[in-house]
Design an enzyme around this catalytic site. Structure first.
Site, PDB file in Angstrom:
ATOM      1  CD  GLU A 117      -3.021  -1.254  -3.673  1.00 34.21           C
ATOM      2  OE1 GLU A 117      -4.463  -1.201  -2.767  1.00 34.21           O
ATOM      3  OE2 GLU A 117      -3.175  -0.012  -4.275  1.00 34.21           O
ATOM      4  CG  PHE A 118       2.450  -4.598  -5.610  1.00 33.01           C
ATOM      5  CD1 PHE A 118       4.171  -3.836  -5.688  1.00 33.01           C
ATOM      6  CD2 PHE A 118       2.970  -5.703  -4.422  1.00 33.01           C
ATOM      7  CE1 PHE A 118       5.367  -4.326  -4.885  1.00 33.01           C
ATOM      8  CE2 PHE A 118       4.011  -5.680  -3.857  1.00 33.01           C
ATOM      9  CZ  PHE A 118       4.596  -5.066  -3.491  1.00 33.01           C
ATOM     10  CG  PHE A 119       0.252   0.909  -9.250  1.00 34.09           C
ATOM     11  CD1 PHE A 119       0.828   1.482 -10.651  1.00 34.09           C
ATOM     12  CD2 PHE A 119       1.206   1.257  -8.248  1.00 34.09           C
ATOM     13  CE1 PHE A 119       1.630   2.081 -10.646  1.00 34.09           C
ATOM     14  CE2 PHE A 119       1.284   2.184  -8.082  1.00 34.09           C
ATOM     15  CZ  PHE A 119       2.274   2.965  -9.803  1.00 34.09           C
ATOM     16  CE1 TYR A 126      -5.593  -0.044   0.019  1.00 29.44           C
ATOM     17  CE2 TYR A 126      -4.523   1.354   1.595  1.00 29.44           C
ATOM     18  CZ  TYR A 126      -5.570   0.994   1.078  1.00 29.44           C
ATOM     19  OH  TYR A 126      -6.522  -0.019   1.508  1.00 29.44           O
ATOM     20  CG  HIS A 169      -7.677  -4.412  -6.444  1.00 26.27           C
ATOM     21  ND1 HIS A 169      -7.319  -3.406  -5.459  1.00 26.27           N
ATOM     22  CD2 HIS A 169      -6.725  -5.001  -4.501  1.00 26.27           C
ATOM     23  CE1 HIS A 169      -6.261  -3.119  -4.466  1.00 26.27           C
ATOM     24  NE2 HIS A 169      -6.518  -4.608  -4.291  1.00 26.27           N
ATOM     25  NE  ARG A 224     -19.256   2.646  -6.143  1.00 29.16           N
ATOM     26  CZ  ARG A 224     -19.795   4.192  -5.662  1.00 29.16           C
ATOM     27  NH1 ARG A 224     -21.284   4.558  -5.556  1.00 29.16           N
ATOM     28  NH2 ARG A 224     -19.406   5.525  -5.442  1.00 29.16           N
ATOM     29  N   GLY A 225     -15.503   0.092  -7.588  1.00 27.98           N
ATOM     30  CA  GLY A 225     -14.567   1.527  -8.056  1.00 27.98           C
ATOM     31  C   GLY A 225     -15.588   2.258  -8.560  1.00 27.98           C
ATOM     32  CG  ASP A 226     -13.705   5.087 -11.254  1.00 26.09           C
ATOM     33  OD1 ASP A 226     -13.439   5.771 -10.136  1.00 26.09           O
ATOM     34  OD2 ASP A 226     -13.131   5.028 -12.611  1.00 26.09           O
TER      35      ASP A 226
END
Length: 696
Positions: free
Chosen positions: A21-23, A303, A82, A112-114
């Site tokens: 995973e990368f952001f 991650y 994502h 879902r997220g926040d």
């Protein structure tokens, strides 16, 4: 243009695979350096697929799509994007899915997220007619849970996308069930997500493999058989540092088994030892899970936090890197024989990390002859212009896979350059690092609590005195978090607690970050120590705070520019409107500079505020303050004001007050270069110090 499930289906039933995973980095330099890192990791490690995190809204989501395009098109990696659904309009979801199709991305992790805001608390759309704003508001209501997104994708895009959903081996914790963190409670919701068409489950990070194995067994034995053959991929986060581990487990509610915590506690003062123990811990978890029978190939998701060295050791230790290219070329053999002595530092690290030493490992792994200057700097070579359908394809101009693997392990001078940011430090790290910013890796300004929890924590302030009281309570340890501070204060803050309190009460400066001066304390010190053993650490004192525009313009700014103060400090200041000032282009002792200093010259003004000197290492500077990083943080800090606004009723006094603060305040960071005079910063700020002498 492959689906994840199709790629898994081509593997032997007893095979193992992994994904990374990368952001999207917060800065342009970070993005550029991540491209080089991704290119290197794709050649050295060959993941089955990669995932890219999603930052909801505006430029953050655009960066996610940009990174996904680099992975999919430029590097030829099977990519999974994502996609969160809460607090997002249907139009943004539609645009993202259409962009994925255009890029050839066929994999979505539906999240879902926040926690969704109540309808009256939603952020007001920027611009647009009232009818358009109402449409945005109505669209957003369509998505409340991840299952809504799964259904929407299947309804509108059929089987084009391979869809993954999240699983929680230790149970999902949120405000609706804050104490009932039990995977059995989550089971009906997971069934609901899978039935509309989810293809795989990817889990939240965990460190308790027994909890994971129990969770997987529960799913496989579920009465209706819905999980019998579905792909379940455990999520693991390599341990980069003790502090990062504590923060991530706190945010994710992942439990640290006592045995693991004890192993890490014993070495927490030595960052290198923490990494080595961390590699052991994660590798043991991987091997435990590999030993359990699976209905298909066994996968692992890592991650990475955009870092490569530790995950590389884990992948090789657990024999997860698929063999596909020659291990060593003729040129590499020559490189090993002709290896410069400086590269043996890397061999020592490898030996210590793996707990063993074999000359064949050197021949297989070390491969670089090129030597560069012995300074911490960034490799920005970027990926090759050669485009291929496979990340494993190597051209004549590219280093071999063995060379690339050695570099990713930090071996030799090129390896030290590639892993130069091995000590990540969040927003106070180097803005050129792909790992710069929040260590959770999810973009956008956040207060990391639900609207209800925010109102419970910080109440409904109606005056600036109310807000100042929150900052004072936090400094005094009576409030464990603020919107800008996820954790309680560090132990070192106790040395300057009274000064911070007086800064808030007497000056009205609302402190969000600070550190005291340190002059050569041993790296093993329980309060200030960090890094490898037998080193010495140093700190320049600094303070960062919100200040009213009138105080800034009429008092503090002129004072910092005064010739009696200016040589001793560096400072940065910005506001929500995007205005920016710093000491390098505003010095009264050099009026010829004025605002004519070029942006490139200003951006090169870098202030190392924490550094360490260790045996056998170059000077390490994990904490710096500079224009690029400050600008990125300033934008986020004022975005957090907007997030705080959003949890209060639209026409209420609290919302009005928070908006006024956001529009009026400046964020200022002041660094004092006199680290051998720990009281000097407070003298400059005219803060009365405690009567007792604590500075020695």
């Amino acid at each position: 243009m492959e689906k994840i499930t199709e790629r898994i289906a081509t593997l032997p039933a007893n095979a193992s695979y992994f994904s990374l995973e990368f952001f999207p980095p917060k800065t342009a330099m970070g993005m550029s350096n991540l491209q080089a890192r991704l290119s290197r990791m794709s050649r050295a490690f060959r993941p089955l697929f990669v995932t890219v995190t999603w930052g909801a809204g505006g430029t953050t989501s655009a960066k996610s799509l940009e990174l996904a395009e680099i992975c999919q098109r430029q590097l030829g990696l099977t990519t999974c994007l994502h996609l969160t659904c809460t607090n997002m309009s249907k139009k943004l979801v539609d645009d993202a899915l259409e962009e994925c199709k255009a890029l050839g991305i066929r994999n979505i992790l539906a999240l879902r997220g926040d926690p969704p805001r109540e309808d009256e608390y939603r952020l007001e759309p920027k611009g647009g007619r009232q009818g358009e704003q109402q449409s945005e508001k109505t669209d957003a209501v369509e998505f409340v849970w991840a299952v809504d997104l799964v259904r929407y994708i299947r309804k509108n895009h059929g089987d084009y996308f391979c869809i993954g959903v999240a699983g929680y081996p230790e149970g999902h914790s949120d405000e609706s069930h804050p104490t009932d963190q039990d995977p059995r409670h989550d089971l009906p919701y997971l069934v609901e997500k899978v039935k509309p068409g989810a293809d795989f489950i990817m889990t939240q990070l965990f460190y308790d493999e027994k909890a994971y194995l129990k969770y997987e067994r529960m799913l496989r034995e579920c009465d209706d058989g819905i999980f019998k053959d579905i792909v379940i991929i455990p999520g693991l986060m390599p341990i980069q540092s003790y502090q990062i581990l504590k923060r991530t487990t706190k945010l994710s509610h992942a439990k640290l088994p006592a045995a693991i915590l004890e192993r890490l506690e014993s070495v927490k003062g030595d960052d290198d030892e923490v990494k080595r123990v961390g590699v052991d811990v994660i590798s043991e978890i991987v091997e435990e899970i590999k030993a359990i029978r699976s209905p298909g190939p066994r996968g692992f998701h890592f991650y990475t936090l955009n870092l490569e060295k530790v995950v590389g050791f884990i992948l090789e230790r657990c024999d997860l890197i698929p063999p596909s290219t020659p291990i060593m070329s003729t040129n590499d053999d020559f490189a090993v024989e002709d290896m410069h002595p400086s590269m043996w530092n890397g061999v020592d690290s490898l030996n210590l990390m793996n707990g063993e030493f074999d000359s064949r490992d050197i021949r297989r792994r070390l491969s670089s002859r090129r030597l560069s200057s012995p300074h911490n700097h960034v490799i920005t070579d970027g990926p090759s212009n050669h485009h291929s359908a496979s990340a494993s394809t190597i051209t004549d101009h590219e280093p071999s896979r063995a060379t690339t693997l050695a570099i990713s392990h930090g071996i030799g001078s090129l390896g030290r350059e590639a892993t130069w940011d091995d000590y990540p430090n969040g927003r106070f790290g180097d803005a050129r690092s792909p790992a710069f910013g929040e260590i959770d890796g999810y973009g956008g300004p956040k207060i990391h609590v639900s609207p209800a929890a925010a109102r419970q924590l910080w109440g409904s302030p109606t005056t600036k005195q109310d807000i100042g009281a929150l900052f004072r309570h936090h400094v005094m340890g009576e409030l464990h978090k603020l919107p800008w501070s996820e954790d309680g204060l560090n132990d070192e803050t106790s040395l300057i607690r009274e000064e911070l309190k007086r800064l808030i009460e007497d000056k009205g400066y609302w402190s969000v970050a600070s550190q005291p001066a340190v002059d050569g304390i041993r790296s093993s010190d329980p309060i200030f120590g960090w890094g490898p053993r037998n080193g010495f650490v140093f700190q320049k004192p600094f303070i960062e705070f919100f200040i009213s525009a009138s105080q800034w313009n009429s008092h503090l700014r002129p004072h910092l520019l005064d010739s009696s103060v200016a040589p001793e400090v560096s400072w940065y200041a910005g506001n929500a409107a995007g205005e920016f000032e710093n000491s390098s282009c505003n010095r009264s002792d050099n009026p010829g500079l004025g605002h004519h200093v070029g942006k490139r010259e200003q951006a090169q003004q870098v202030n190392a505020v924490t550094w360490g000197v260790f045996p056998g290492k170059e000077i390490v500077t994990p904490t710096i303050v500079e224009e690029v990083s400050f600008r990125a943080w300033c934008e986020e800090a004022f975005g957090i004001w907007a997030e705080w606004e959003a949890v209060h009723p639209r026409d209420g006094a609290t919302k009005k007050l928070l908006r006024e603060c956001r529009q009026d305040l400046w964020l200022v960071n002041v660094i004092c270069h006199e680290y051998r005079q720990p009281e000097r910063l407070w003298d400059i700020l005219d803060v009365q110090r405690p009567a007792e002498g604590r500075y020695g």
